[in-house]
Design an enzyme around this catalytic site. Structure first.
Site, PDB file in Angstrom:
ATOM      1  N   SER A 142       0.807  -1.222   0.000  1.00 56.10           N
ATOM      2  CA  SER A 142       0.000   0.000   0.000  1.00 56.10           C
ATOM      3  C   SER A 142       0.844   1.279   0.000  1.00 56.10           C
ATOM      4  O   SER A 142       0.475   2.266  -0.654  1.00 56.10           O
ATOM      5  CB  SER A 142      -0.951  -0.002   1.205  1.00 56.10           C
ATOM      6  OG  SER A 142      -0.219  -0.111   2.401  1.00 56.10           O
ATOM      7  N   ASP A 155      10.225   1.118  -2.379  1.00 59.22           N
ATOM      8  CA  ASP A 155       9.409  -0.017  -1.950  1.00 59.22           C
ATOM      9  C   ASP A 155       9.061   0.143  -0.473  1.00 59.22           C
ATOM     10  O   ASP A 155       9.675   0.946   0.238  1.00 59.22           O
ATOM     11  CB  ASP A 155      10.176  -1.330  -2.204  1.00 59.22           C
ATOM     12  CG  ASP A 155       9.238  -2.517  -2.360  1.00 59.22           C
ATOM     13  OD1 ASP A 155       8.031  -2.386  -2.080  1.00 59.22           O
ATOM     14  OD2 ASP A 155       9.723  -3.592  -2.760  1.00 59.22           O
ATOM     15  N   GLY A 156       8.095  -0.617  -0.018  1.00 60.25           N
ATOM     16  CA  GLY A 156       7.668  -0.574   1.374  1.00 60.25           C
ATOM     17  C   GLY A 156       8.354  -1.659   2.191  1.00 60.25           C
ATOM     18  O   GLY A 156       9.233  -2.373   1.701  1.00 60.25           O
ATOM     19  N   ASP A 206       7.592  -4.337   5.929  1.00 61.11           N
ATOM     20  CA  ASP A 206       6.726  -4.702   7.059  1.00 61.11           C
ATOM     21  C   ASP A 206       7.410  -4.403   8.387  1.00 61.11           C
ATOM     22  O   ASP A 206       6.755  -4.066   9.368  1.00 61.11           O
ATOM     23  CB  ASP A 206       6.357  -6.185   6.966  1.00 61.11           C
ATOM     24  CG  ASP A 206       5.676  -6.480   5.645  1.00 61.11           C
ATOM     25  OD1 ASP A 206       4.682  -5.787   5.356  1.00 61.11           O
ATOM     26  OD2 ASP A 206       6.152  -7.328   4.892  1.00 61.11           O
ATOM     27  N   LYS A 217      10.067  -8.146   4.620  1.00 59.68           N
ATOM     28  CA  LYS A 217       9.121  -7.769   3.574  1.00 59.68           C
ATOM     29  C   LYS A 217       8.322  -8.998   3.149  1.00 59.68           C
ATOM     30  O   LYS A 217       8.699 -10.119   3.427  1.00 59.68           O
ATOM     31  CB  LYS A 217       9.866  -7.204   2.352  1.00 59.68           C
ATOM     32  CG  LYS A 217      10.387  -5.790   2.590  1.00 59.68           C
ATOM     33  CD  LYS A 217      11.146  -5.215   1.395  1.00 59.68           C
ATOM     34  CE  LYS A 217      10.404  -5.208   0.091  1.00 59.68           C
ATOM     35  NZ  LYS A 217       9.088  -4.560   0.119  1.00 59.68           N
ATOM     36  N   GLY A 218       7.214  -8.735   2.463  1.00 59.62           N
ATOM     37  CA  GLY A 218       6.493  -9.852   1.864  1.00 59.62           C
ATOM     38  C   GLY A 218       5.076 -10.065   2.342  1.00 59.62           C
ATOM     39  O   GLY A 218       4.372 -10.926   1.813  1.00 59.62           O
ATOM     40  N   LEU A 219       4.628  -9.270   3.335  1.00 58.80           N
ATOM     41  CA  LEU A 219       3.226  -9.467   3.754  1.00 58.80           C
ATOM     42  C   LEU A 219       2.285  -9.135   2.608  1.00 58.80           C
ATOM     43  O   LEU A 219       1.170  -9.631   2.546  1.00 58.80           O
ATOM     44  CB  LEU A 219       2.905  -8.645   5.001  1.00 58.80           C
ATOM     45  CG  LEU A 219       3.480  -9.190   6.326  1.00 58.80           C
ATOM     46  CD1 LEU A 219       2.959  -8.389   7.500  1.00 58.80           C
ATOM     47  CD2 LEU A 219       3.160 -10.666   6.518  1.00 58.80           C
ATOM     48  N   GLU A 257      10.336  -8.532  -5.491  1.00 56.28           N
ATOM     49  CA  GLU A 257      10.886  -7.360  -4.786  1.00 56.28           C
ATOM     50  C   GLU A 257      12.369  -7.561  -4.489  1.00 56.28           C
ATOM     51  O   GLU A 257      13.168  -6.636  -4.623  1.00 56.28           O
ATOM     52  CB  GLU A 257      10.136  -7.134  -3.475  1.00 56.28           C
ATOM     53  CG  GLU A 257       8.728  -6.622  -3.683  1.00 56.28           C
ATOM     54  CD  GLU A 257       7.935  -6.551  -2.394  1.00 56.28           C
ATOM     55  OE1 GLU A 257       7.001  -5.754  -2.347  1.00 56.28           O
ATOM     56  OE2 GLU A 257       8.235  -7.291  -1.446  1.00 56.28           O
TER      57      GLU A 257
END
Ligand code: A5P
Length: 231
Positions: free
Chosen positions: A34, A87-88, A90, A101-103, A110
């Site tokens: 998101s 990129d985001g 978690d 990452k990866g949720l 990525e």
């Protein structure tokens, strides 16, 4: 229009701060999730205003969003050097900037994009900051080969992990863009991410894991008092 939540406001602030880093002519990795999606929207606005870039998307969802915004796309086959990826994450570990990452379900692509990127900029709100990865029993996602995933899971159990096979919207196992399943694994607080990484890298059936160690150039962390750059 529904009211924007405090967290969404922070995500947007981080995304806007990242989007201004994009310059004419750059090859830009477009993240998933998101927060990254808000950055893609901001980049799309700049492209509509004349910015010339080529995007490398990290998921089919991001590719569709970028196309809808008119962002020209390419692949790693054409561009194996990416100037900047936004990129985001978690989890962001304070001090090391190691990530989980990866949720959002896109960790393999990525990681491939991040590994081929000169400058990986992570956009996040303060809820992602942790003193230690895996704290509060937050999961580390793993992409695993569907064939014999139960056997792979047995080896993860031997490492002390508990896990959930991630379900999709239809109740069947969630299938990633690469055709893999996702195991959300709880290891508890991870004392040595490097050691865990080594074990997961060597495990047959694990395609990739959500530990992103030593890849981050900077984190644009949005807090109530503004966006700070963590390096
Ligand atoms: C996608 O697979 C993830 O790695 C996301 O980057 C991560 O889950 C962060 O997503 P949000 O920005 O939605 O929290």
């Amino acid at each position: 229009m529904p009211a924007i939540s405090d967290q969404d406001r922070l995500k947007l602030a981080a995304a806007q701060a990242a989007a201004v880093l994009v310059e004419n002519g750059m090859i830009v990795g477009l993240g998933s999730g998101s927060t990254a999606s808000l950055a893609v929207t901001e980049i799309g606005k700049r492209v509509a205003g004349g910015l010339r870039i080529t995007g490398i998307p990290t998921s089919e969802k991001t590719a569709a969003q970028a196309r809808s915004l008119g962002i020209p796309l390419s692949t790693l086959a054409e561009h194996d050097h990416i100037d900047l990826t936004i990129d985001g994450a978690d989890e962001v570990e304070i001090g090391t900037l190691h990530l989980v990452k990866g949720l959002g379900g896109a960790l393999l692509r990525e990681k491939i994009v991040a590994t081929n990127t000169e400058r990986l900029v992570i956009v996040a709100d303060e809820t992602k900051l942790v003193n230690r990865l895996g704290i509060d029993n937050r999961p580390v996602p793993l992409e695993v080969v569907p064939f014999g995933w139960q056997a792979t899971a047995k080896h993860l159990r031997a490492l002390g992990a508990t896990f959930v096979l991630r379900p999709g919207a239809d109740g069947k196992p969630f299938v990633t863009d690469g055709g893999h399943y996702t195991l959300d694994c709880v290891f508890g607080p991870i004392e040595s991410p490097e050691r865990l990484q080594e074990k997961l890298d060597g495990m047959v059936g694990v395609v990739e894991h959500g530990l992103f160690l030593g890849l981050t150039s900077e984190v644009l962390m949005a807090t109530e008092t503004g966006v700070t750059t963590m390096k």
